[in-house]
Design a protein around this motif. Structure first.
Motif, PDB file in Angstrom:
ATOM      1  N   GLY A  10     -59.249  34.926  14.249  1.00  0.00           N
ATOM      2  CA  GLY A  10     -59.002  36.018  15.183  1.00  0.00           C
ATOM      3  C   GLY A  10     -59.797  37.261  14.847  1.00  0.00           C
ATOM      4  O   GLY A  10     -60.330  37.940  15.728  1.00  0.00           O
ATOM      5  N   ARG A  11     -59.881  37.582  13.562  1.00  0.00           N
ATOM      6  CA  ARG A  11     -60.671  38.755  13.149  1.00  0.00           C
ATOM      7  C   ARG A  11     -62.154  38.515  13.386  1.00  0.00           C
ATOM      8  O   ARG A  11     -62.898  39.460  13.688  1.00  0.00           O
ATOM      9  N   CYS A  12     -62.580  37.268  13.254  1.00  0.00           N
ATOM     10  CA  CYS A  12     -63.975  36.943  13.568  1.00  0.00           C
ATOM     11  C   CYS A  12     -64.256  37.123  15.057  1.00  0.00           C
ATOM     12  O   CYS A  12     -65.337  37.585  15.440  1.00  0.00           O
ATOM     13  N   PHE A  13     -63.287  36.795  15.901  1.00  0.00           N
ATOM     14  CA  PHE A  13     -63.450  37.018  17.337  1.00  0.00           C
ATOM     15  C   PHE A  13     -63.653  38.505  17.634  1.00  0.00           C
ATOM     16  O   PHE A  13     -64.463  38.872  18.492  1.00  0.00           O
ATOM     17  N   ILE A  14     -62.897  39.352  16.958  1.00  0.00           N
ATOM     18  CA  ILE A  14     -63.033  40.791  17.161  1.00  0.00           C
ATOM     19  C   ILE A  14     -64.431  41.251  16.742  1.00  0.00           C
ATOM     20  O   ILE A  14     -65.084  42.019  17.452  1.00  0.00           O
ATOM     21  N   ALA A  70     -75.082  41.634  16.406  1.00  0.00           N
ATOM     22  CA  ALA A  70     -75.618  40.521  15.618  1.00  0.00           C
ATOM     23  C   ALA A  70     -75.035  39.178  16.044  1.00  0.00           C
ATOM     24  O   ALA A  70     -75.586  38.122  15.709  1.00  0.00           O
ATOM     25  N   ALA A  71     -73.930  39.207  16.772  1.00  0.00           N
ATOM     26  CA  ALA A  71     -73.298  37.967  17.215  1.00  0.00           C
ATOM     27  C   ALA A  71     -73.818  37.483  18.563  1.00  0.00           C
ATOM     28  O   ALA A  71     -73.496  36.371  18.987  1.00  0.00           O
ATOM     29  N   HIS A  72     -74.631  38.282  19.224  1.00  0.00           N
ATOM     30  CA  HIS A  72     -75.075  37.957  20.579  1.00  0.00           C
ATOM     31  C   HIS A  72     -75.993  36.736  20.587  1.00  0.00           C
ATOM     32  O   HIS A  72     -76.958  36.652  19.836  1.00  0.00           O
ATOM     33  N   GLY A  73     -75.651  35.793  21.455  1.00  0.00           N
ATOM     34  CA  GLY A  73     -76.512  34.640  21.657  1.00  0.00           C
ATOM     35  C   GLY A  73     -76.545  33.681  20.486  1.00  0.00           C
ATOM     36  O   GLY A  73     -77.519  32.948  20.312  1.00  0.00           O
ATOM     37  N   GLU A  74     -75.475  33.649  19.708  1.00  0.00           N
ATOM     38  CA  GLU A  74     -75.468  32.836  18.485  1.00  0.00           C
ATOM     39  C   GLU A  74     -74.264  31.897  18.445  1.00  0.00           C
ATOM     40  O   GLU A  74     -73.217  32.161  19.026  1.00  0.00           O
ATOM     41  N   SER A 120     -71.825  24.641   6.723  1.00  0.00           N
ATOM     42  CA  SER A 120     -72.288  25.864   6.077  1.00  0.00           C
ATOM     43  C   SER A 120     -71.895  27.061   6.936  1.00  0.00           C
ATOM     44  O   SER A 120     -72.096  27.052   8.147  1.00  0.00           O
ATOM     45  N   ARG A 121     -71.320  28.086   6.296  1.00  0.00           N
ATOM     46  CA  ARG A 121     -71.022  29.312   7.033  1.00  0.00           C
ATOM     47  C   ARG A 121     -71.949  30.443   6.596  1.00  0.00           C
ATOM     48  O   ARG A 121     -71.655  31.624   6.788  1.00  0.00           O
ATOM     49  N   VAL A 122     -73.089  30.097   6.013  1.00  0.00           N
ATOM     50  CA  VAL A 122     -74.048  31.097   5.549  1.00  0.00           C
ATOM     51  C   VAL A 122     -74.526  31.977   6.693  1.00  0.00           C
ATOM     52  O   VAL A 122     -74.635  33.201   6.561  1.00  0.00           O
ATOM     53  N   LYS A 123     -74.802  31.376   7.841  1.00  0.00           N
ATOM     54  CA  LYS A 123     -75.319  32.149   8.974  1.00  0.00           C
ATOM     55  C   LYS A 123     -74.346  33.253   9.378  1.00  0.00           C
ATOM     56  O   LYS A 123     -74.763  34.395   9.640  1.00  0.00           O
ATOM     57  N   LEU A 124     -73.059  32.935   9.429  1.00  0.00           N
ATOM     58  CA  LEU A 124     -72.048  33.927   9.787  1.00  0.00           C
ATOM     59  C   LEU A 124     -71.991  35.052   8.764  1.00  0.00           C
ATOM     60  O   LEU A 124     -71.919  36.238   9.128  1.00  0.00           O
ATOM     61  N   THR A 125     -72.026  34.706   7.492  1.00  0.00           N
ATOM     62  CA  THR A 125     -71.979  35.717   6.437  1.00  0.00           C
ATOM     63  C   THR A 125     -73.198  36.624   6.503  1.00  0.00           C
ATOM     64  O   THR A 125     -73.084  37.850   6.390  1.00  0.00           O
TER      65      THR A 125
END
Length: 389
Positions: free
Chosen positions: A236-240, A247-251, A347-352
């Protein structure tokens, strides 16, 4: 009622395990007007969350109803789509079912085609893809870790995640509307309905075993699977973050808690919480079989411990089969990562690297939900379970 022009979030599928967690986190953020759509009001919400959620009951599969109701949400600035439809009782078959793919695409287009036209100040749309089906883990071996840049497997069809993504990208061409796709691993949350989560399966198994004066038995499996979980609150916090970060656009982003667990270690953590021993030997059984055999015991427990009168089927949905499959405790053709029990980690490297750096210890997360469900009187408190009572 006056609306804030900046922060009006509409959560589609608000009563599900993801949607309910999103409702709670957006409300807790205290900078959003939170709207939710689902067929039923989310159960077991706190009083504060219930008061602040502006809920509309709507069947998103009903195209005519969507055309009638959804234009009223023209003030919405952000959309989060978490809805899912399935008709079967066998989770593995559902993933491969062509009609299920068609129905999920219909559900997606019914509501979003109307909202994209009606919401004149729309800034962002977010939606989800499941790790298993997005990366074809539900039928084949994968290279570890799976990453967002991995090419689509042409044999991974039918696949509603792909058809939804392609449709949405086409709809948003030439607009300024941002979009983000979230790919969570095994999600934890306390929503009722038809969840596919370990959240209730593990403590229900442990509480029944403790009541019966029996240890926690680990199933005999060919190879102990490793697993990555994700806390619904973290999601949920990631959604916010995604709704407000350029940086989250189009990803597309994988997301998990940040740690990796063997299922046998999950049993050990369960043993610590419930203060019951682990069995000395593994035995051949599935959680689905266990719960099928203990429905009457659970009914008695709801009366003895003054719990909400839910049946095991109502609490679990497809959760028992979900955990069995994740553990490799299932027929070879259902195993994630292929018939040889090969590992499947993301891998969650991209998100970090994009800026969302939060993480959660999985045992702490599990204990949080166990205590929360105890307080909600869905589960008996571990301390009050009297063996053989």
């Amino acid at each position: 009622m006056a609306f804030s022009p900046e922060k009006n979030i509409l959560i589609l599928g608000a009563s599900g395990i993801v949607g309910k967690s999103a409702v709670e986190m957006f409300i807790d953020d205290r900078s959003w007007n939170v709207y939710g759509i689902s067929r039923r009001f989310p159960e077991i919400l706190s009083e504060e969350h219930s008061k602040k959620l502006r809920h509309t009951s709507l069947d998103l599969f009903d195209a005519a109803a969507c055309q009638e109701v959804l234009p009223k949400f023209s003030h919405i600035t952000h959309i989060l789509y978490t809805a899912l439809i399935d008709h079967g009782t066998d989770m593995a078959e559902t993933w491969r079912d062509e009609q299920n793919c068609i129905d999920n695409q219909t559900l997606f287009e019914n509501c979003l085609s109307v909202l994209l036209k009606s919401c004149k100040n729309l800034q962002h749309v977010g939606w989800l893809q499941g790790t298993g089906k997005a990366y074809a883990i539900h039928y084949r071996k994968v290279l570890v870790p799976v990453r967002e840049r991995d090419e689509r497997d042409p044999e991974n069809s039918p696949n509603w995640y792909w058809t939804q993504e392609d449709w949405m990208k086409d709809q948003l061409k030439g607009t300024n509307i941002r979009w983000t796709i979230y790919i969570p691993d095994c999600i934890w949350g306390d929503a009722l309905g038809r969840p596919m989560t370990a959240t209730k399966a593990l403590p229900l198994y442990a509480s029944i075993q403790k009541h019966l004066r029996k240890p926690l038995v680990f199933p005999i499996i060919e190879r102990d699977a490793v697993i990555q979980h994700v806390d619904g609150r973290l999601l949920g916090r990631c959604f916010i973050w995604g709704a407000t970060s350029q940086a989250a656009h189009g990803e597309r982003f994988n997301i998990d808690n940040g740690d990796v667990w063997q299922w046998r270690n999950m049993w050990l953590a369960l043993s610590r919480f419930y203060d019951i021993p682990l069995a000395e030997k593994d035995e051949q059984f599935t959680l689905q079989e266990f719960f099928d055999q203990h429905e009457e015991v659970w009914k008695q427990m709801t009366e003895i411990y003054h719990l909400r009168p839910y049946t095991l089927k109502e609490l679990l949905g497809q959760s028992a089969q979900c955990v069995d499959i994740q553990m490799n405790n299932c027929p070879k053709q259902q195993r994630l990562g292929g018939p040889d029990c090969d590992p499947w980690l993301e891998s969650r490297v991209k998100l970090t690297q994009a800026g969302f750096t939060e993480c959660v210890d999985t045992e702490d997360m599990a204990n949080h939900y166990y205590r929360k469900m105890e307080d909600q009187r869905i589960l008996p408190k571990s301390s009050e379970i009297r063996p053989g009572r």
